[in-house]
Design an enzyme around this catalytic site. Structure first.
Site, short mmCIF file in Angstrom:
data_model
loop_
_atom_site.label_atom_id
_atom_site.label_comp_id
_atom_site.label_asym_id
_atom_site.label_seq_id
_atom_site.Cartn_x
_atom_site.Cartn_y
_atom_site.Cartn_z
N ILE A 244 0.86 -1.18 0.00
CA ILE A 244 0.00 0.00 0.00
C ILE A 244 0.90 1.23 0.00
CG2 ILE A 244 -1.73 1.31 1.30
CD1 ILE A 244 -2.73 -1.35 2.45
N CYS A 245 0.62 2.16 -0.91
CA CYS A 245 1.32 3.44 -0.93
C CYS A 245 2.83 3.25 -1.06
CB CYS A 245 0.94 4.24 0.32
SG CYS A 245 1.39 5.99 0.26
N TYR A 246 3.62 3.87 -0.15
CA TYR A 246 5.07 3.81 -0.23
C TYR A 246 5.62 2.42 0.08
CZ TYR A 246 4.47 8.91 0.23
OH TYR A 246 4.09 10.21 0.07
N THR B 30 2.51 3.42 -6.89
CA THR B 30 2.66 3.93 -5.53
C THR B 30 1.97 5.29 -5.49
OG1 THR B 30 4.25 4.35 -3.74
CG2 THR B 30 4.89 5.07 -5.97
#
Length: 315
Positions: A103-105, A123
């Protein structure tokens, strides 16, 4: 009785609280679906978050050796080096066939472990260029909510992790289960991976303007012929402006979006009813069983009958 599908959330230093909370909510056993979820860290010490408080993780990296799915939440700052033992544990899990999602970074942890080499990934939009520069062997897609590469999945920032986790539930248990979990979380049940991230634009719609109401209107008329002219009229826009705004918000054309919505409606009917294929095709606006089969094959790489055999009655 079949054991639950085990999900472990790998909490790294600087973890973003929302990114940790999303999978623990989606895969919580209290949803009534066959998941169990736990957390782990590089060690069993308290892991400091990006919000200045800590997560008391339940296990160390040994948790990754006996799980079915690993979720790596985002952590700040993006691209911070992760411990060598974390990279090795992720590589070992991938070699065993464990499904791994970020998730994300969190995509940086997968990238630093070599798990994204030769794959597409995403990302948060503000770190996409950094990911692409640091790892040129990855095809970074900065404008989408999530990317599914089979055993390896990545999502954009923050709330896109919810879209990714619900997508995983759809893969595992079908549309009906994912929709029920989404209702419990009071969130939209389905945003496709190709839907655009909300990127800052130099010229954009007025603050707060959205086509969500028009999309909701279209979803109630899937069994009818809905044209671009109809949609533009509902949105009170010219055809040209509507097409531009719709693509900005969803990442697809109106007709592609409606087609996917019709296939998803058919998926839910296949799971929850015994209606004949031809009748389902009529109900969702795809006309004939042959047309439904064609689009199922093209979008899902499976026949409606095989899909029903897999998912009917699971929820």
């Amino acid at each position: 009785m079949q054991r639950p599908h085990r999900v472990v959330v790998l909490v790294l230093e600087g973890a973003r609280p929302l990114d940790v909370g999303i999978p623990t909510e989606v895969f919580h056993p209290e949803t009534g679906f066959p998941y169990e979820v736990s957390t782990c860290g590089a060690t069993t010490d308290t892991v400091l978050s990006s919000g200045g408080f800590g997560f008391a993780v339940q296990r160390g990296l040994d948790a990754l050796s006996d799980t079915d799915t690993i979720i790596v939440p985002g952590y700040a700052p993006p691209g911070r080096p992760i411990p060598v033992e974390v990279r090795e544990a992720l590589r070992s899990a991938a070699a065993r066939g464990t499904r791994i999602a970020s998730i994300c970074y969190g995509a940086f942890a997968l990238a630093d472990s070599g798990l994204l080499d030769g794959l597409r990934a995403t990302t948060h939009w503000d770190a996409a260029e950094k990911l692409a520069t640091r790892h040129p062997q990855i095809t970074v897609e900065p404008n989408v909510l999530f990317v599914d590469e089979g055993p390896i999945l990545t999502s954009a920032g923050a709330a896109a992790g919810l879209d990714l986790c619900l997508h995983i539930v759809r893969r595992d248990l079908g549309v009906t289960a994912a929709n029920e979990i989404a209702r419990g979380l009071v969130t939209a049940p389905y945003r496709t991976g190709g839907q655009a991230q909300y990127l800052p634009k130099t010229s954009s719609a007025a603050q707060g303007e959205t086509l969500a109401a028009t999309r909701e209107w279209a979803l109630t008329r899937l069994d009818q012929q809905v044209t671009i002219a109809d949609l533009a009229a509902h949105a009170d826009m010219s055809r040209r402006t509507f097409l531009r705004r719709f693509t900005e918000e969803t990442g697809s054309t109106p007709l592609q979006w409606i087609l996917r919505a019709r296939v998803d409606a058919a998926r839910e009917l296949l799971e929850s009813t015994r209606l004949p294929i031809d009748r389902i095709a009529e109900e969702v606006g795809l006309g004939t069983g042959a047309n439904l089969r064609l689009h199922f094959r093209r979008l899902l790489d499976v026949s409606p009958s095989a899909y029903r055999a897999t998912f009917a009655g699971r929820s």
